[in-house]
Write a protein that holds these residues in place. Structure first.
Motif, short mmCIF file in Angstrom:
data_model
loop_
_atom_site.label_atom_id
_atom_site.label_comp_id
_atom_site.label_asym_id
_atom_site.label_seq_id
_atom_site.Cartn_x
_atom_site.Cartn_y
_atom_site.Cartn_z
N PHE A 36 4.81 -22.16 0.43
CA PHE A 36 4.32 -21.22 1.45
C PHE A 36 5.45 -20.42 2.07
O PHE A 36 5.31 -19.23 2.33
N ARG A 37 6.59 -21.08 2.31
CA ARG A 37 7.74 -20.37 2.88
C ARG A 37 8.23 -19.28 1.95
O ARG A 37 8.58 -18.18 2.37
N GLN A 38 8.27 -19.57 0.66
CA GLN A 38 8.78 -18.60 -0.31
C GLN A 38 7.82 -17.43 -0.52
O GLN A 38 8.24 -16.30 -0.75
N THR A 39 6.53 -17.70 -0.47
CA THR A 39 5.56 -16.63 -0.73
C THR A 39 5.19 -15.84 0.52
O THR A 39 4.55 -14.81 0.42
N ALA A 40 5.60 -16.30 1.70
CA ALA A 40 5.24 -15.61 2.94
C ALA A 40 5.83 -14.20 2.97
O ALA A 40 5.18 -13.26 3.41
N VAL A 41 7.05 -14.05 2.49
CA VAL A 41 7.70 -12.73 2.50
C VAL A 41 6.92 -11.75 1.63
O VAL A 41 6.64 -10.62 2.03
N TYR A 42 6.53 -12.19 0.45
CA TYR A 42 5.79 -11.31 -0.47
C TYR A 42 4.39 -11.02 0.06
O TYR A 42 3.88 -9.92 -0.11
N ALA A 46 2.94 -7.34 0.86
CA ALA A 46 1.83 -6.84 0.05
C ALA A 46 0.56 -6.62 0.85
O ALA A 46 -0.32 -5.87 0.43
N TYR A 47 0.44 -7.24 2.01
CA TYR A 47 -0.81 -7.16 2.78
C TYR A 47 -1.21 -5.73 3.12
O TYR A 47 -2.37 -5.36 2.92
N PRO A 48 -0.32 -4.88 3.64
CA PRO A 48 -0.76 -3.50 3.95
C PRO A 48 -1.22 -2.74 2.70
O PRO A 48 -2.16 -1.96 2.75
N ARG A 49 -0.57 -2.99 1.57
CA ARG A 49 -0.96 -2.31 0.34
C ARG A 49 -2.34 -2.76 -0.13
O ARG A 49 -3.16 -1.95 -0.57
N ILE A 50 -2.59 -4.05 -0.04
CA ILE A 50 -3.90 -4.59 -0.45
C ILE A 50 -4.99 -4.05 0.47
O ILE A 50 -6.07 -3.66 0.03
N ARG A 51 -4.69 -4.00 1.77
CA ARG A 51 -5.65 -3.48 2.73
C ARG A 51 -5.96 -2.00 2.46
O ARG A 51 -7.13 -1.59 2.51
#
Length: 66
Positions: A36-42, A46-51
């Motif tokens: 979870f720590r490693q994937t939090a940055v990605y 990516a969240y604004p792009r997905i939104r």
């Protein structure tokens, strides 16, 4: 009452075979937290792009229905 206690106790004993010991769970929990720590940055990047992508898809669907 004693018979009920023994019935419950002996019926719960096989369930302990399916529950791993706590020392085995520590490594698993540590691995999941590290993942979870490693994937939090990605994910945050990516969240604004997905939104934005979902909003464009949603808007195009609404335009087709009009």
């Amino acid at each position: 009452m004693l018979q009920l206690f023994f019935a419950v106790a002996f019926s719960a004993v096989p369930l302990t075979l399916y529950v791993p010991p706590i020392r085995s769970l520590n490594l698993f929990v540590e691995t999941v937290e590290d993942l979870f720590r490693q994937t939090a940055v990605y994910t945050l990047r990516a969240y604004p792009r997905i939104r934005l992508a979902f909003s464009r898809i949603y808007n195009s669907i609404l335009r087709l229905n009009r």
